[in-house]
Design a protein around this motif. Structure first.
Motif, PDB file in Angstrom:
ATOM      1  N   UNK A  19      38.000  85.135 -39.586  1.00 28.40           N
ATOM      2  CA  UNK A  19      38.649  86.204 -40.170  1.00 28.40           C
ATOM      3  C   UNK A  19      39.392  86.389 -40.120  1.00 28.40           C
ATOM      4  N   UNK A  20      40.448  86.109 -39.589  1.00 25.21           N
ATOM      5  CA  UNK A  20      41.262  87.387 -39.695  1.00 25.21           C
ATOM      6  C   UNK A  20      42.613  86.474 -40.320  1.00 25.21           C
ATOM      7  N   UNK A  21      42.109  84.628 -40.296  1.00 27.68           N
ATOM      8  CA  UNK A  21      43.087  83.370 -41.347  1.00 27.68           C
ATOM      9  C   UNK A  21      42.367  83.800 -43.045  1.00 27.68           C
ATOM     10  N   UNK A  22      41.243  84.009 -43.444  1.00 35.57           N
ATOM     11  CA  UNK A  22      40.892  84.107 -43.972  1.00 35.57           C
ATOM     12  C   UNK A  22      41.572  85.075 -45.055  1.00 35.57           C
ATOM     13  N   UNK A  23      43.157  86.201 -44.900  1.00 35.05           N
ATOM     14  CA  UNK A  23      43.462  86.315 -45.612  1.00 35.05           C
ATOM     15  C   UNK A  23      43.226  87.890 -46.242  1.00 35.05           C
ATOM     16  N   UNK A  24      41.882  88.391 -45.642  1.00 35.24           N
ATOM     17  CA  UNK A  24      41.058  89.178 -46.462  1.00 35.24           C
ATOM     18  C   UNK A  24      41.380  90.573 -45.468  1.00 35.24           C
ATOM     19  N   UNK A  25      41.482  91.856 -46.130  1.00 27.68           N
ATOM     20  CA  UNK A  25      41.970  93.101 -45.539  1.00 27.68           C
ATOM     21  C   UNK A  25      40.531  93.032 -44.840  1.00 27.68           C
ATOM     22  N   UNK A  26      40.792  93.122 -43.234  1.00 31.97           N
ATOM     23  CA  UNK A  26      38.979  93.414 -42.753  1.00 31.97           C
ATOM     24  C   UNK A  26      38.940  94.295 -41.624  1.00 31.97           C
ATOM     25  N   UNK A  27      38.914  95.050 -40.887  1.00 23.89           N
ATOM     26  CA  UNK A  27      38.591  95.753 -39.736  1.00 23.89           C
ATOM     27  C   UNK A  27      37.425  95.575 -39.186  1.00 23.89           C
ATOM     28  N   UNK A  28      38.153  94.184 -38.035  1.00 22.69           N
ATOM     29  CA  UNK A  28      36.748  93.699 -37.589  1.00 22.69           C
ATOM     30  C   UNK A  28      36.084  94.562 -35.840  1.00 22.69           C
ATOM     31  N   UNK A  35      30.609 103.487 -39.830  1.00 28.78           N
ATOM     32  CA  UNK A  35      30.268 102.339 -41.255  1.00 28.78           C
ATOM     33  C   UNK A  35      30.330 100.651 -40.636  1.00 28.78           C
ATOM     34  N   UNK A  36      29.759  99.706 -41.795  1.00 30.82           N
ATOM     35  CA  UNK A  36      29.750  98.157 -41.103  1.00 30.82           C
ATOM     36  C   UNK A  36      29.734  97.746 -43.015  1.00 30.82           C
ATOM     37  N   UNK A  37      30.566  96.727 -43.871  1.00 31.39           N
ATOM     38  CA  UNK A  37      29.960  96.445 -45.550  1.00 31.39           C
ATOM     39  C   UNK A  37      28.729  95.278 -44.557  1.00 31.39           C
ATOM     40  N   UNK A  38      29.577  94.516 -42.854  1.00 31.16           N
ATOM     41  CA  UNK A  38      28.551  93.570 -43.724  1.00 31.16           C
ATOM     42  C   UNK A  38      28.507  93.315 -41.817  1.00 31.16           C
ATOM     43  N   UNK A  39      27.294  92.165 -41.495  1.00 31.65           N
ATOM     44  CA  UNK A  39      27.428  91.979 -40.194  1.00 31.65           C
ATOM     45  C   UNK A  39      26.983  90.774 -40.008  1.00 31.65           C
ATOM     46  N   UNK A  40      28.450  90.029 -38.992  1.00 35.35           N
ATOM     47  CA  UNK A  40      27.905  88.716 -38.450  1.00 35.35           C
ATOM     48  C   UNK A  40      26.959  88.520 -37.419  1.00 35.35           C
ATOM     49  N   UNK A  41      25.520  87.833 -37.362  1.00 34.26           N
ATOM     50  CA  UNK A  41      24.680  87.988 -36.157  1.00 34.26           C
ATOM     51  C   UNK A  41      24.750  86.645 -35.691  1.00 34.26           C
TER      52      UNK A  41
END
Length: 70
Positions: A22-31, A48-54
Motif C-alpha cells: 500500500x505504501x508503494x501504491x503512491x496513494x495518500x494513505x494513513x494505515x 473512522x476508516x475508509x477501507x478495511x482489508x481483513x
C-alpha cells in the motif's frame, strides 16, 4: 487528504506485505494495523476508516465476524 485504511491479519508477515504494498501504491494513505478481529473492532470504534482489508481465518474473532460487527 489521506484515506484511512485498517489492515487486519494475524500474520505479521502478511500485514507487513500488505502495508508495504500500500505504501508503494503512491496513494495518500494513513494505515492502521490490527492483529485479529477483536483488535480491529476496538480500533474501528475508536476511529473512522475508509477501507478495511481483513483476513478471514484469524483467532479470537475471524474476518467474517468482524465484517458483521462493523
Amino acid at each position: 487528504m489521506a484515506k484511512n485504511v485498517l489492515v487486519v491479519d494475524d500474520s505479521g508477515t502478511m500485514r507487513n506485505i500488505l502495508v508495504q504494498s500500500l505504501h508503494l501504491s503512491g496513494l495518500e494513505l494513513a494505515l492502521t494495523e490490527a492483529v485479529d478481529g477483536l483488535d480491529a473492532l476496538e480500533k474501528f470504534k475508536a476511529g473512522a476508516f475508509d477501507l478495511i482489508i481483513t483476513d478471514i481465518n484469524m483467532p479470537k474473532m475471524n474476518g467474517m465476524g468482524l465484517i458483521k460487527e462493523v
